[in-house]
Enzyme design. Structure first.
Site, PDB file in Angstrom:
ATOM      1  N   SER A 292      98.039 -95.748 -77.527  1.00 56.16           N
ATOM      2  CA  SER A 292      98.990 -95.647 -76.416  1.00 56.16           C
ATOM      3  C   SER A 292      98.645 -96.449 -75.170  1.00 56.16           C
ATOM      4  CB  SER A 292      99.166 -94.185 -76.017  1.00 56.16           C
ATOM      5  OG  SER A 292      99.972 -93.523 -76.952  1.00 56.16           O
TER       6      SER A 292
ATOM      7  N   SER B 231     102.418 -94.869 -75.930  1.00 50.95           N
ATOM      8  CA  SER B 231     103.181 -94.049 -75.014  1.00 50.95           C
ATOM      9  C   SER B 231     103.015 -94.446 -73.541  1.00 50.95           C
ATOM     10  CB  SER B 231     102.767 -92.581 -75.160  1.00 50.95           C
ATOM     11  OG  SER B 231     101.425 -92.407 -74.788  1.00 50.95           O
TER      12      SER B 231
ATOM     13  N   LYS C 271      99.541 -92.602 -65.122  1.00 52.53           N
ATOM     14  CA  LYS C 271     100.475 -92.099 -66.137  1.00 52.53           C
ATOM     15  C   LYS C 271     100.905 -90.682 -65.758  1.00 52.53           C
ATOM     16  CE  LYS C 271     100.703 -91.762 -71.232  1.00 52.53           C
ATOM     17  NZ  LYS C 271      99.957 -92.015 -72.476  1.00 52.53           N
TER      18      LYS C 271
END
Lengths: 95, 484
Positions: free
Chosen positions: B179, B155, B80
């Protein structure tokens, strides 16, 4: 609870942000919806509970106080927009 | 085996091909790169690292020369965009950090590298991990792996889509309020938020430090168990990491759910009544019962407060954590003024997106004098209350079952105008973050739009093995889907 425009302006200042009047008005609208939503917590009827800081900060073994190599100064300032001699450059803040 | 079949394989199977020298890491990396070329119109990856092939070749050399190699030798991972990898950009999908280059490597990323993994790229996300649809990225939204009209979730949307579209073997996400689990659910992959403190957060750009955890996203449950074992453990650089020994999750998984005591929460399932998949949830409950588990409906008072409580604590912490972005230390300075206050305000205003600004302001609201006790302190009490309640539940039950989200992925733009409707998406996922317990999303079929659905399994702190056992059992009976 209704958060008025003045309060929104105060929060914006606290947040070190700045927007146009128009943008701030639409933000105030969103903000009121969100504030209404978190309001339930304020009114929650829970039995007396100790504040749960322990879960996060439960440290029963501290790190040994030893000198170990740290990151070089040049790397620490490597992402700064302005730097000089390994220091962050900021506008003059003391007279 | 055909190339298009190889990229679909999980960690354990691909590792066999590499170790037996059936394929090289270079060959494998090139397969993923062509997969990225084909599918990255979805905007899952913000950058493909140009040294991936070089690294793959180095690992191939090690294998060829008979040297001992790591547990992830030659496999390709995506991280990420809020995870530091020395010398590479990490922007948190924010304009503010557009040119930020990591000066060191996050512990979780280092653990992958130490096992000879190849990091192939960094994944799109909601700016500073604030959002549930990936629409808050400053670099454009990420599309769902199964549909270009639907959101990836967030997310960690890019991390989940990269795995579902076979751009990598597995990825890392971070989970502050769902997320990792929600995008995993939306894209038919397995995502875990481990026990708080199980994986080091050192080198992960902080959003809400007391709630967030790094989480592995994989194509199947066993891969996830294998990867968590590698990632977990105490880290001297993160004093919130747990010191308990990391088990061999794969070996400690047992077969089936026979004799297990499971439960679901009445108040939460009532919130799910309007969902199209309400009856589907009961199908899976019946399935557990048919296979020898007991499933009770239980009452957890005030559990619905987890969501507003989460938004108070998370925004309060975000306000403090994002105070460091001031136009002095990190890349962006949008002002040449000689007034330092002006420099702060202008840099922050230009650098942050709307949702980040909203949350910073909300955080300042709940922390400001006159409101601190009513909101922040009260939220911490409610957090403790919910955490205690959940721990009591796990004294009696092996696991709690619930949906991950109300349904499958929603349409792009559907919720982006109304922040509260977006926040409500997190209803089922924030509970594990508020209580600190482990939770997982495992695919259990498809919704009406042929988009995947995820089932959520929560267990007691440090009981990830049990969570994996149940998820594995579900996986073997309710097949999720993969992109061709």
């Amino acid at each position: 609870m209704k958060i008025d425009f003045e309060e929104i302006k105060r929060l914006e200042k606290l947040s070190a942000l700045s927007s146009s009047e128009e943008k701030l008005k639409s933000l105030a609208e969103d903000f009121n919806k969100i504030a209404e939503f978190v309001e339930q917590v304020k009114n929650a009827d829970i039995e007396q509970t100790d504040i749960g800081y322990q879960r996060v900060l439960k440290i029963d073994e501290l790190r040994a106080d030893e000198v170990v190599p740290s990151m070089p100064q040049s790397e620490i300032v490597s992402n700064a927009p302005e730097k000089e001699d390994g220091c962050f450059v900021v506008p003059k803040v003391v007279e | 085996m055909e190339d298009k079949e190889i990229v679909k394989l999980g960690i354990l199977e691909t590792l066999e091909l590499i170790k037996s020298q059936t394929i090289t890491s270079e060959y494998l990396t090139r397969l993923y790169l062509s997969q990225i070329e084909k599918y990255n119109y979805k905007n899952a990856l913000l950058e493909v690292f140009d040294d991936a092939i070089t690294r793959a070749k180095e690992i191939d050399e090690k294998i060829k020369s008979g040297q001992k190699v790591g547990k992830l030798a030659g496999l390709c991972f995506v991280i990420k965009d809020n995870m530091l990898y020395k010398g590479k950009k990490a922007t948190c999908a924010s304009k503010f950090l557009e040119n930020f280059v990591s000066p060191y490597t996050a512990t979780a990323v280092q653990k992958l590298l130490d096992e000879d993994a190849v990091i192939i790229g960094r994944a799109n996300m909601d700016e500073f991990a604030m959002g549930g649809s990936n629409e808050n990225s400053a670099y454009g939204n990420c599309k769902n792996a199964f549909s270009d009209e639907h959101v990836s979730g967030g997310s960690s949307g890019g991390s989940a889509v990269a795995v579902a579209c076979n751009m990598c073997v597995a990825s890392l996400g971070s989970d502050t309020g769902g997320s990792v689990r929600q995008p995993s659910s939306f894209n038919g992959v397995c995502g875990v938020k481990p026990t708080y403190g199980r994986i080091s957060r050192f080198g992960i750009v902080a959003f809400a430090s007391s709630l967030e955890q790094v989480g592995p996203i994989t194509k199947n449950v066993k891969d996830n168990a294998y990867l968590l074992e590698i990632l977990a453990g105490f880290d001297i650089h993160d004093q919130t990491t747990r010191r308990e020994e990391v088990p061999n999750y794969l070996d400690s998984m047992s077969n089936g759910v026979k004799g297990m005591k499971l439960c679901y929460c009445k108040q939460l399932i009532e919130k799910y009544k309007d969902s199209k998949y309400y009856s589907k949830f009961y199908d899976v409950i019946n399935f557990f019962v048919e296979n020898g588990a007991t499933v009770d409906e239980i009452d957890i008072k005030n559990i619905e407060l987890a969501l507003p409580t989460y938004y108070i604590i998370a925004t309060a912490e975000a306000t403090s954590n994002l105070g460091r972005f001031d136009g002095v230390k990190y890349t962006t300075r949008t002002c040449s003024s000689s007034d330092i206050k002006k420099l702060y305000v202008e840099s922050r205003t230009a650098g942050f997106g709307d949702e980040v600004k909203r949350r910073i302001m909300l955080g300042n609201y709940v922390l400001s004098s006159g409101y601190f006790d009513a909101y922040y302190n009260k939220a911490k009490k409610v957090q403790q209350y919910i955490s205690n309640s959940l721990n009591k539940v796990f004294d009696d039950y092996d696991a709690m079952i619930m949906p991950v989200a109300y349904g499958e992925a929603f349409k792009i733009g559907e919720k982006s105008k109304d922040p509260v409707s977006m926040y409500l998406e997190d209803m089922f996922t924030v509970i594990a973050n508020i209580a600190g317990v482990p939770a997982m999303s495992v695919p259990y079929g498809f919704g009406v739009n042929n988009l995947p659905l995820g089932l959520q399994i929560l267990t007691k702190n440090l009981c990830e093995s049990k969570m994996y056992t149940i998820a594995n059992f579900v996986e073997e009976n309710y097949k999720g889907g993969m992109h061709d």
